[in-house]
Design a protein around this motif. Structure first.
Motif, PDB file in Angstrom:
ATOM      1  N   UNK A  26       6.891 -14.784   3.067  1.00 20.05           N
ATOM      2  CA  UNK A  26       7.162 -14.011   4.288  1.00 20.05           C
ATOM      3  C   UNK A  26       6.019 -13.054   4.576  1.00 20.05           C
ATOM      4  N   UNK A  27       5.553 -12.390   3.516  1.00 20.22           N
ATOM      5  CA  UNK A  27       4.460 -11.432   3.690  1.00 20.22           C
ATOM      6  C   UNK A  27       3.234 -12.126   4.266  1.00 20.22           C
ATOM      7  N   UNK A  28       2.963 -13.333   3.736  1.00 21.51           N
ATOM      8  CA  UNK A  28       1.755 -14.040   4.140  1.00 21.51           C
ATOM      9  C   UNK A  28       1.816 -14.322   5.634  1.00 21.51           C
ATOM     10  N   UNK A  29       3.012 -14.670   6.081  1.00 20.35           N
ATOM     11  CA  UNK A  29       3.224 -14.922   7.493  1.00 20.35           C
ATOM     12  C   UNK A  29       2.811 -13.694   8.297  1.00 20.35           C
ATOM     13  N   UNK A  35      -7.201 -10.800   3.850  1.00 14.36           N
ATOM     14  CA  UNK A  35      -6.800 -10.323   2.531  1.00 14.36           C
ATOM     15  C   UNK A  35      -6.047  -9.008   2.665  1.00 14.36           C
ATOM     16  N   UNK A  36      -4.970  -8.891   1.865  1.00 14.93           N
ATOM     17  CA  UNK A  36      -4.171  -7.671   1.890  1.00 14.93           C
ATOM     18  C   UNK A  36      -4.870  -6.572   1.095  1.00 14.93           C
ATOM     19  N   UNK A  37      -4.485  -5.347   1.382  1.00 16.29           N
ATOM     20  CA  UNK A  37      -4.976  -4.214   0.588  1.00 16.29           C
ATOM     21  C   UNK A  37      -4.242  -4.219  -0.761  1.00 16.29           C
ATOM     22  N   UNK A  97      -2.086 -15.843  -3.760  1.00 13.18           N
ATOM     23  CA  UNK A  97      -2.875 -14.608  -3.575  1.00 13.18           C
ATOM     24  C   UNK A  97      -4.358 -14.894  -3.804  1.00 13.18           C
ATOM     25  N   UNK A  98      -5.199 -14.277  -2.998  1.00 16.32           N
ATOM     26  CA  UNK A  98      -6.642 -14.331  -3.263  1.00 16.32           C
ATOM     27  C   UNK A  98      -6.931 -13.487  -4.507  1.00 16.32           C
ATOM     28  N   UNK A  99      -7.982 -13.845  -5.238  1.00 20.18           N
ATOM     29  CA  UNK A  99      -8.373 -13.043  -6.407  1.00 20.18           C
ATOM     30  C   UNK A  99      -8.570 -11.581  -6.014  1.00 20.18           C
ATOM     31  N   UNK A 100      -9.180 -11.375  -4.855  1.00 23.81           N
ATOM     32  CA  UNK A 100      -9.490  -9.997  -4.451  1.00 23.81           C
ATOM     33  C   UNK A 100      -8.216  -9.190  -4.189  1.00 23.81           C
ATOM     34  N   UNK A 104      -7.400  -5.839  -6.143  1.00 25.69           N
ATOM     35  CA  UNK A 104      -7.122  -4.606  -5.395  1.00 25.69           C
ATOM     36  C   UNK A 104      -5.790  -3.999  -5.836  1.00 25.69           C
ATOM     37  N   UNK A 105      -4.805  -4.871  -6.130  1.00 28.12           N
ATOM     38  CA  UNK A 105      -3.499  -4.371  -6.573  1.00 28.12           C
ATOM     39  C   UNK A 105      -3.617  -3.710  -7.947  1.00 28.12           C
TER      40      UNK A 105
END
Ligand code: HEC
Length: 148
Positions: A26-29, A35-37, A97-100, A104-105
């Motif tokens: 859902x988040x990806x949508x 890329x997310x923070x 998830x991307x590696x970045x 970041x998380x």
């Protein structure tokens, strides 16, 4: 340690990973391909276990739990988050998830515990992933040897 609590933990993690993947879809949508923070990634995936310390996950914001981990350094923590360690599934069970985003998380959770890690770059991400993969390969070797 007896086998039973271990099995229970594994079940919890398996279940949570499935829940995490759904939540993340859902988040990806919502976030599209950008890329997310660290905070967004944490809230989309990592909070499931790190919010309350599920299955022995170091609780976000708990300085005592994080201090010895932070001391292990960027490569160790980001590498483990990417490739998994014990009950921590690779990328927290969200392979999309991307590696970045994962890195970041990690940086975000470290900051919640009063620490400071560098922002992920292509170079330090590559080094951290290599570090994690090396340790993962060593664990597989040890596990295989113990079954001979
Ligand atoms: C399914 C539950 C679960 C999710 C989701 C999860 N973690 Fe974890 N995490 C764990 C557990 C359990 C540990 C403790 C592993 C151990 O040391 O035995 C852990 C440990 C860690 C550590 C410390 C690794 C080390 O070197 O000891 C980092 C860093 C970490 N997680 C980052 C993340 C990030 C970033 C996310 C989100 C992308 C995430 N985790 C999502 C369960 C989870």
């Amino acid at each position: 340690m007896t086998a039973m609590p271990h099995l229970k933990n594994a079940l919890i993690v398996a279940t949570m990973s499935a829940v995490v993947s759904l939540a993340h879809a859902e988040e990806k949508h919502k976030f599209g391909k950008a890329a997310m923070t660290g905070e967004q990634t944490y809230k989309a995936v990592c909070v499931t276990c790190h919010g309350e310390g599920l299955a022995g996950a170091p609780k976000a914001g708990n300085r005592r739990a994080w201090a010895p981990l932070i001391a292990e350094g960027y490569n160790d923590l980001v590498g483990s988050a990417l490739t998994g360690v014990r009950m921590m599934p690779p990328k927290g069970g969200a392979p999309e998830l991307y590696d970045i985003e994962v890195a970041r998380a990690v940086v975000y959770m470290v900051s919640l515990a009063g620490g400071q890690f560098p922002e992920p770059t292509e170079a330090n991400l590559k080094a951290a992933r290599l570090d994690g993969e090396k340790r993962h390969a060593a664990r597989l070797k040890t596990a295989a040897a113990s079954r001979r």
